[in-house]
Design a protein around this motif. Structure first.
Motif, PDB file in Angstrom:
ATOM      1  N   UNK A   1     -11.191   4.681  -5.960  1.00  0.00           N
ATOM      2  CA  UNK A   1     -10.696   4.925  -4.604  1.00  0.00           C
ATOM      3  C   UNK A   1      -9.473   4.063  -4.297  1.00  0.00           C
ATOM      4  N   UNK A   2      -9.438   2.868  -4.847  1.00  0.00           N
ATOM      5  CA  UNK A   2      -8.259   2.011  -4.694  1.00  0.00           C
ATOM      6  C   UNK A   2      -7.064   2.656  -5.395  1.00  0.00           C
ATOM      7  N   UNK A   3      -7.285   3.195  -6.594  1.00  0.00           N
ATOM      8  CA  UNK A   3      -6.212   3.862  -7.329  1.00  0.00           C
ATOM      9  C   UNK A   3      -5.700   5.073  -6.555  1.00  0.00           C
ATOM     10  N   UNK A   4      -6.624   5.849  -5.979  1.00  0.00           N
ATOM     11  CA  UNK A   4      -6.256   7.045  -5.228  1.00  0.00           C
ATOM     12  C   UNK A   4      -5.341   6.707  -4.055  1.00  0.00           C
ATOM     13  N   UNK A   5      -5.601   5.588  -3.396  1.00  0.00           N
ATOM     14  CA  UNK A   5      -4.798   5.210  -2.236  1.00  0.00           C
ATOM     15  C   UNK A   5      -3.438   4.630  -2.620  1.00  0.00           C
ATOM     16  N   UNK A   6      -3.318   4.067  -3.819  1.00  0.00           N
ATOM     17  CA  UNK A   6      -2.062   3.453  -4.247  1.00  0.00           C
ATOM     18  C   UNK A   6      -1.044   4.456  -4.772  1.00  0.00           C
ATOM     19  N   UNK A   7      -1.498   5.446  -5.542  1.00  0.00           N
ATOM     20  CA  UNK A   7      -0.569   6.294  -6.299  1.00  0.00           C
ATOM     21  C   UNK A   7       0.375   7.140  -5.445  1.00  0.00           C
ATOM     22  N   UNK A   8      -0.030   7.663  -4.276  1.00  0.00           N
ATOM     23  CA  UNK A   8       0.909   8.507  -3.520  1.00  0.00           C
ATOM     24  C   UNK A   8       2.254   7.845  -3.242  1.00  0.00           C
ATOM     25  N   UNK A   9       2.257   6.553  -2.925  1.00  0.00           N
ATOM     26  CA  UNK A   9       3.508   5.849  -2.658  1.00  0.00           C
ATOM     27  C   UNK A   9       4.432   5.883  -3.863  1.00  0.00           C
ATOM     28  N   UNK A  10       3.858   5.822  -5.053  1.00  0.00           N
ATOM     29  CA  UNK A  10       4.656   5.794  -6.281  1.00  0.00           C
ATOM     30  C   UNK A  10       5.067   7.195  -6.725  1.00  0.00           C
ATOM     31  N   UNK A  11       4.189   8.156  -6.535  1.00  0.00           N
ATOM     32  CA  UNK A  11       4.517   9.543  -6.890  1.00  0.00           C
ATOM     33  C   UNK A  11       5.699  10.034  -6.064  1.00  0.00           C
ATOM     34  N   UNK A  12       5.758   9.604  -4.801  1.00  0.00           N
ATOM     35  CA  UNK A  12       6.831  10.046  -3.903  1.00  0.00           C
ATOM     36  C   UNK A  12       7.989   9.057  -3.856  1.00  0.00           C
ATOM     37  N   UNK A  13       7.982   8.024  -4.685  1.00  0.00           N
ATOM     38  CA  UNK A  13       9.049   7.027  -4.767  1.00  0.00           C
ATOM     39  C   UNK A  13       9.317   6.364  -3.421  1.00  0.00           C
ATOM     40  N   UNK A  14       8.251   6.223  -2.610  1.00  0.00           N
ATOM     41  CA  UNK A  14       8.392   5.569  -1.327  1.00  0.00           C
ATOM     42  C   UNK A  14       9.113   6.385  -0.277  1.00  0.00           C
ATOM     43  N   UNK A  15       9.316   7.691  -0.515  1.00  0.00           N
ATOM     44  CA  UNK A  15      10.033   8.557   0.414  1.00  0.00           C
ATOM     45  C   UNK A  15       9.051   9.204   1.392  1.00  0.00           C
ATOM     46  N   UNK A  16       9.272   8.980   2.689  1.00  0.00           N
ATOM     47  CA  UNK A  16       8.338   9.469   3.695  1.00  0.00           C
ATOM     48  C   UNK A  16       8.286  10.993   3.753  1.00  0.00           C
ATOM     49  N   UNK A  17       9.423  11.653   3.569  1.00  0.00           N
ATOM     50  CA  UNK A  17       9.443  13.123   3.588  1.00  0.00           C
ATOM     51  C   UNK A  17       8.638  13.687   2.435  1.00  0.00           C
ATOM     52  N   UNK A  18       8.855  13.110   1.243  1.00  0.00           N
ATOM     53  CA  UNK A  18       8.109  13.561   0.069  1.00  0.00           C
ATOM     54  C   UNK A  18       6.624  13.269   0.219  1.00  0.00           C
ATOM     55  N   UNK A  19       6.307  12.151   0.872  1.00  0.00           N
ATOM     56  CA  UNK A  19       4.905  11.802   1.085  1.00  0.00           C
ATOM     57  C   UNK A  19       4.234  12.831   1.983  1.00  0.00           C
ATOM     58  N   UNK A  20       4.968  13.295   2.996  1.00  0.00           N
ATOM     59  CA  UNK A  20       4.418  14.312   3.889  1.00  0.00           C
ATOM     60  C   UNK A  20       4.102  15.599   3.142  1.00  0.00           C
ATOM     61  N   UNK A  21       4.992  15.985   2.223  1.00  0.00           N
ATOM     62  CA  UNK A  21       4.757  17.190   1.423  1.00  0.00           C
ATOM     63  C   UNK A  21       3.561  16.996   0.493  1.00  0.00           C
ATOM     64  N   UNK A  22       3.445  15.778  -0.060  1.00  0.00           N
ATOM     65  CA  UNK A  22       2.330  15.504  -0.974  1.00  0.00           C
ATOM     66  C   UNK A  22       0.992  15.566  -0.229  1.00  0.00           C
ATOM     67  N   UNK A  23       0.993  15.119   1.016  1.00  0.00           N
ATOM     68  CA  UNK A  23      -0.235  15.190   1.807  1.00  0.00           C
ATOM     69  C   UNK A  23      -0.665  16.645   2.001  1.00  0.00           C
ATOM     70  N   UNK A  24       0.302  17.552   2.088  1.00  0.00           N
ATOM     71  CA  UNK A  24      -0.016  18.967   2.270  1.00  0.00           C
ATOM     72  C   UNK A  24      -0.505  19.619   0.987  1.00  0.00           C
ATOM     73  N   UNK A  25       0.102  19.252  -0.138  1.00  0.00           N
ATOM     74  CA  UNK A  25      -0.235  19.898  -1.411  1.00  0.00           C
ATOM     75  C   UNK A  25      -1.342  19.190  -2.184  1.00  0.00           C
ATOM     76  N   UNK A  26      -1.497  17.849  -1.943  1.00  0.00           N
ATOM     77  CA  UNK A  26      -2.434  17.067  -2.738  1.00  0.00           C
ATOM     78  C   UNK A  26      -1.829  16.715  -4.084  1.00  0.00           C
ATOM     79  N   UNK A  27      -2.523  15.926  -4.849  1.00  0.00           N
ATOM     80  CA  UNK A  27      -2.066  15.569  -6.190  1.00  0.00           C
ATOM     81  C   UNK A  27      -3.270  15.400  -7.091  1.00  0.00           C
ATOM     82  N   UNK A  28      -3.032  15.102  -8.353  1.00  0.00           N
ATOM     83  CA  UNK A  28      -4.120  14.856  -9.283  1.00  0.00           C
ATOM     84  C   UNK A  28      -3.998  13.442  -9.839  1.00  0.00           C
ATOM     85  N   UNK A  29      -5.126  12.817 -10.026  1.00  0.00           N
ATOM     86  CA  UNK A  29      -5.165  11.453 -10.562  1.00  0.00           C
ATOM     87  C   UNK A  29      -5.819  11.461 -11.935  1.00  0.00           C
ATOM     88  N   UNK A  30      -5.101  10.938 -12.926  1.00  0.00           N
ATOM     89  CA  UNK A  30      -5.738  10.684 -14.212  1.00  0.00           C
ATOM     90  C   UNK A  30      -6.252   9.258 -14.146  1.00  0.00           C
TER      91      UNK A  30
END
Length: 435
Positions: free
Chosen positions: A173-202
């Motif tokens: 759960x800690x990993x799940x909360x950390x990765x979005x910031x890195x997947x979106x390179x800290x970009x708030x607009x990209x983060x908003x899109x990621x929240x809509x689409x979701x992502x996958x965690x290995x």
């Protein structure tokens, strides 16, 4: 004709009417496979996983072994085929004669319970929810056996699947909360899109405690642990799977996740896999060799069009050396500190100014005195400011990289000053009155 090893003395042909190589099993594995074939007829999750195992076994009859099979060290005939939920160990040899080389099943290992309890690397769907209690990232109930598109992400060129790969963390759960910031390179607009689409965690399980693991990369540089190798093999199977299905994937690693990612690419390169530019990687940490990762990604045809494919955030040691700010104006920095800084951000600003000044060649004691006196105008006592500067400045002098401290690099860093700000703010909250 070779003789079957003693451990295979009871093997006999399994379903000999099937075309291809002769598949040899003992009584135990015959019962397992027969049971799995029966279960595979069910239209259920259990049936799906049973069919995956039996299909993999049948695939061993082919003329070429799967790319996710690996030779055992010291035994040129022993191989293991690795999938997320199971492994099949087998040996090759002409034990019963004939034109085909026999395949003898050594072991069938099922890991479904290990993936569900997060003790084995696995792929998870992650979605974002918002409700009255707040917003959070949540994983699917069960891990995914197959890398495939989701209802909200097609895996096409304009809608690539985003997958994060964790390194050291407290838990999944800690990993799940950390990765979005890195997947979106800290970009708030990209983060908003990621929240809509979701992502996958290995998710790669971490054997050490959180803080101990945070520094273990220094000890482990240049070597791959058995657990990392196993995670790499599972990750390679997913990368191969995405390639075979023509999916576009963006892999983002954080902290120690860059090591298994690099190793997975190396494993695919040995098998001659070329993903034809449909997959790309981003290393959002500095815990493994960028040179090795670059060679590996090019060897398997990764997309290399992005000019920035890793985050090379520098730590305090580089900052003190003047590589970033050089002789930046101390006066301008203090003016910003006094007139344009929120109190809760004061500690971070003091930290950066102090490190910048030292990096510019200004004497440490003189720096402390000047900044201490000037920020007193901001309602903070010089003594408290000097306390913050003392911790930051002395840390800088001994060359400890703030970017390497686990509690400071959970989120994406847009620049080398970010981890220093985080450190300063942490100290400032304890030393500077916030009222």
């Amino acid at each position: 004709m070779s003789q079957a090893p003693a451990s295979f003395s009871a093997v006999t042909p399994y379903r000999p009417s099937d075309a291809g190589r002769s598949l040899m099993v003992n009584d135990k594995h015959r019962q397992i496979l027969d049971g799995l074939r029966e279960i595979s007829q069910e239209s259920s999750s259990r049936g799906y996983h049973a069919k995956a195992v039996t299909s993999a076994v049948d695939g061993l009859r082919g003329c070429a072994f799967p790319v996710n099979s690996y030779l055992k060290d010291g035994n040129p005939n022993r191989r293991c085929i690795v999938y997320p939920d199971f492994e099949i160990e087998f040996e090759v040899g002409s034990y019963y004669g004939g034109p085909q080389t026999d395949v003898s099943i050594v072991d069938i290992r099922i890991f479904r319970s290990e993936t569900k309890t997060n003790t084995r690397a696995a792929l998870w769907n992650v979605t974002h929810t918002e409700n009255e209690s707040g917003s959070e990232w949540k994983r699917s109930r069960d891990p995914e056996s197959q890398l495939k598109p989701t209802p909200k992400c097609s895996g096409t060129e304009n809608d690539s699947i985003k997958i994060g790969i964790n390194g050291f963390c407290k838990n999944i759960d800690h990993a799940i909360s950390m990765l979005p910031s890195h997947i979106t390179r800290g970009n708030e607009t990209s983060l908003g899109k990621l929240k809509s689409s979701g992502y996958q965690l290995f998710y790669i399980p971490q054997s050490n405690s959180y803080f101990r693991a945070g520094w273990s990369f220094v000890r482990d540089l240049g070597r791959t642990s058995p657990s990392d190798l196993k995670s790499s093999q599972i990750l390679a199977s997913h990368m191969r799977e995405a390639h075979e299905n023509g999916l576009f994937i963006e892999w983002t690693s954080h902290r120690g996740g860059s090591k298994p990612l690099t190793q997975a690419m190396k494993l695919l390169a040995k098998q001659g896999v070329n993903v034809a530019g449909k997959q790309k990687v981003f290393l959002s940490d500095h815990t493994s060799s960028h040179f090795e990762a670059d060679r590996a990604r090019r060897a398997i045809g990764m997309n290399t069009t992005d000019s920035k494919w890793h985050n090379s955030t520098k730590g305090i040691a580089q900052l003190v050396g003047g590589q970033i700010f050089g002789g930046a104006s101390l006066a301008c920095s203090i003016n910003e500190l006094i007139n344009h800084t929120k109190r809760e951000e004061l500690g971070g600003k003091i930290a950066v100014i102090g490190s910048t000044a030292i990096g510019g060649g200004i004497a440490i004691n003189s720096t402390y005195e000047k900044i201490g006196k000037l920020i007193a105008e901001h309602g903070v006592s010089p003594a408290l400011a000097l306390s913050v500067l003392s911790v930051i400045g002395k840390t800088a002098i001994v060359g400890v990289a703030a970017a390497s401290i686990p509690s400071l690099n959970e989120n994406y860093h847009n620049g080398p000053q970010d981890p220093i700000k985080n450190l300063g703010n942490k100290i400032g909250k304890k030393l500077i009155p916030q009222g």
